[in-house]
Design an enzyme around this catalytic site. Structure first.
Site, PDB file in Angstrom:
ATOM      1  N   MET A  99       6.220   0.078   4.431  1.00 27.64           N
ATOM      2  CA  MET A  99       6.384  -0.016   3.174  1.00 27.64           C
ATOM      3  C   MET A  99       6.513  -1.552   2.511  1.00 27.64           C
ATOM      4  O   MET A  99       7.553  -2.320   3.011  1.00 27.64           O
ATOM      5  CB  MET A  99       7.615   0.600   2.805  1.00 27.64           C
ATOM      6  CG  MET A  99       7.643   2.358   3.012  1.00 27.64           C
ATOM      7  SD  MET A  99       9.228   2.914   2.747  1.00 27.64           S
ATOM      8  CE  MET A  99      10.560   2.852   4.577  1.00 27.64           C
ATOM      9  N   CYS A 154      -3.877   1.838   1.471  1.00 25.79           N
ATOM     10  CA  CYS A 154      -2.928   1.697   0.458  1.00 25.79           C
ATOM     11  C   CYS A 154      -3.748   1.900  -0.940  1.00 25.79           C
ATOM     12  O   CYS A 154      -5.102   1.187  -1.018  1.00 25.79           O
ATOM     13  CB  CYS A 154      -2.578  -0.223   0.003  1.00 25.79           C
ATOM     14  SG  CYS A 154      -1.438   0.107  -1.433  1.00 25.79           S
TER      15      CYS A 154
END
Length: 535
Positions: A46, A161
């Site tokens: 993350m 992403c």
């Protein structure tokens, strides 16, 4: 340039056929996965949120002697910046105290006794660890990976992403049409590193296209494939639900020795085994669910063995107390990042504590808290340099995610947290004291009301339903506001109806065409298309 399927098969070879670097002993695929303990629980990469301290906090809920190793990923790192800029390297990957000013020997493996070892990838407490990079250049990716390969178990390439910055930088999910480039990125690492390469992808609109994509990535040399069951377009208000059926399709149509991790729809611990069963994946990855509850991978204690950190209500539902988790997080920062002893703390409050019940009838005094608050002038080692540590910079964002229901109810705590600055541990201790005070009052209120409305969280939660059920997920996962719990996002249809999400020109055109077709058949419906909810 995109390679067609036929062109791709003409120039690719199986990973096993690629000759290894001379003298290198490296496992591949399932053999590698088994060598790190065959982890089924995985902490996701993350951006700026899966740093060392948070990884260690999450690992602390899965004891090393449990027989269930927790695999963790670093935050996504930018390969070009990492390879070219020493400041970026030393600020984002703190494996040694002296920093990574030059390339380490690729065959060296740090030992527990090495005094230069610091945080990231430390064999004493931060393994197994995969380091994730985003990149669009094989040379830049290899250069970055060579710096970290002695301090990790594998290098992961981010192809998932979906954010605008990834579109602008041409990386992440915005490479998924450029199969030739992806092949070169993965294959370069497979050929030239001493550790395996793994890849994280998103699914395409069709399961068939997703399967061909997965086969290409694996043929380039990926040892493990992580599949996020959402498309590139599913983000923000359009996040919706991950499609586990596409992950299952990959499992059923790829060779049995292929190692697959599933990602998406993990709100609570019980979802992990359900995901393993439905998808057939080898492991399950959690991202946002972990941010709200770092104990998501823990096995709940047996009834009667909860202790002070775990709360269980009269209905049998429970979770880790926010004050306990925040304490544990703060103590990790003191001990490992700042390398100073944590403050001496009084035991956590329980309603059964006679002394604590007496104290709960009035506010804590400043004198009561002196034994646990650090001095305002407390030195934190290297001052400004330490304050730029990713572990300290990430504190505020982590605590807002962790404490979301509590600070929604107690806005003075929210305001105090908002004013905290990186490295100001005294200010964070003040917030902790307020969290402990609020939790104490919440526990007493629960006991006084005999558990009535105990699972009613602060503020109105958006409703969302998993699969075909008709019970709102927010009700299924709700806990008292002082207990760690998932944040439930609204489905795209709900966001659309509330006006927080608008359709793109492409979506509007598609909707108009559907309405015209429906009008001709006499089935006009003014609502949003159903597939908005499913992605």
């Amino acid at each position: 340039m995109t390679v067609s399927e036929s062109e791709h098969h003409e120039h690719t070879v199986s990973p096993q056929a690629i000759p290894p670097v001379i003298g290198r002993q490296r496992l591949f695929g399932r053999a590698f996965y088994e060598s790190i303990g065959s982890p089924k629980k995985i902490l996701a990469p993350m951006v700026d949120q899966s740093e060392f301290a948070w990884r260690l906090l999450t690992r602390s809920f899965v004891p090393s002697d449990s027989g269930e190793p927790l695999l963790a990923y670093t935050p996504m790192l930018h390969a070009r910046l990492f390879g070219q800029t020493s400041n970026y390297r030393n600020n984002h990957f703190q494996a040694t105290r002296t920093g990574l000013s030059s390339l380490p020997n690729p065959n060296d493996r740090p030992q527990h006794s090495d005094p230069d070892l610091y945080l990231d990838g430390n064999p004493a407490n931060d393994r197994p660890l995969f380091v994730q990079f985003c990149a669009n250049s094989p040379d830049e990716l290899l250069s970055a990976a060579q710096y970290v390969q002695p301090f990790c178990d594998a290098i992961d390439l981010n192809l998932g992403c979906p954010q605008g910055i990834a579109r602008k930088g041409h990386y992440g999910a915005f490479l998924q049409e450029d199969w030739e480039l992806i092949y070169k990125l993965v294959n370069r690492l497979h050929n030239d590193l001493t550790v395996p390469v793994t890849v994280k992808i998103r699914v395409f609109e069709t399961k068939e296209r997703t399967l061909e994509y997965a086969k290409m990535v694996l043929s380039a040399g990926a040892s493990i494939l992580t599949v996020h069951g959402r498309t590139r377009e599913q983000k923000g208000h359009n996040t919706g639900l991950a499609d586990w059926t596409k992950i299952r399709y990959l499992r059923d149509n790829l060779p049995p020795e292929t190692v697959i991790f599933a990602n998406g729809n993990i709100l609570k611990g019980e979802d992990i085994n359900r995901c393993l069963e439905v998808t057939g994946a080898d492991g399950v990855m959690s991202a946002e669910g972990n941010l709200c509850d770092p104990g998501i991978f823990a096995t709940p204690p047996a009834v009667g063995e909860e202790g002070k950190e775990y709360w269980r209500g009269r209905d049998g539902k429970g979770g880790f107390r926010m004050d306990a988790v925040m304490r544990r997080y703060m103590d990790i920062l003191y001990k490992y990042v700042l390398e100073i002893p944590p403050p001496v703390r009084r035991p956590l409050f329980l309603p059964s504590d006679v002394i604590g019940t007496v104290l709960a009838t009035s506010e804590w005094t400043d004198d009561d808290l002196l034994d646990q608050r650090p001095s305002k002038k407390m030195k934190i080692g290297q001052g400004v340099t330490k304050a730029t540590s990713p572990n300290l910079v990430a504190m505020k964002a982590h605590l807002f995610s962790l404490l979301r229901p509590l600070v929604s109810k107690h806005t003075h705590i929210r305001d105090a947290l908002a004013k905290c600055r990186p490295g100001d541990l005294a200010a964070y201790e003040d917030v902790l004291a307020m969290v402990e005070d609020a939790t104490r009052n919440g526990l007493l209120e629960y006991e006084a009301r005999a558990g009535v409305d105990a699972t009613q969280s602060a503020g109105k939660q958006d409703r969302v339903c998993e699969g075909n059920c008709d019970i709102p997920t927010s009700v299924l996962v709700a806990r008292p506001w002082w207990v760690c719990q998932p944040y439930v996002r609204p489905l795209p249809t709900e966001a659309f109806q509330k006006g927080s999400m608008t359709l793109s020109k492409k979506e509007k055109a598609r909707l108009q065409r559907e309405r015209e077709i429906s009008a001709m058949s006499g089935e006009v419906d003014g609502s949003a298309p159903a597939d908005l909810a499913l992605g």
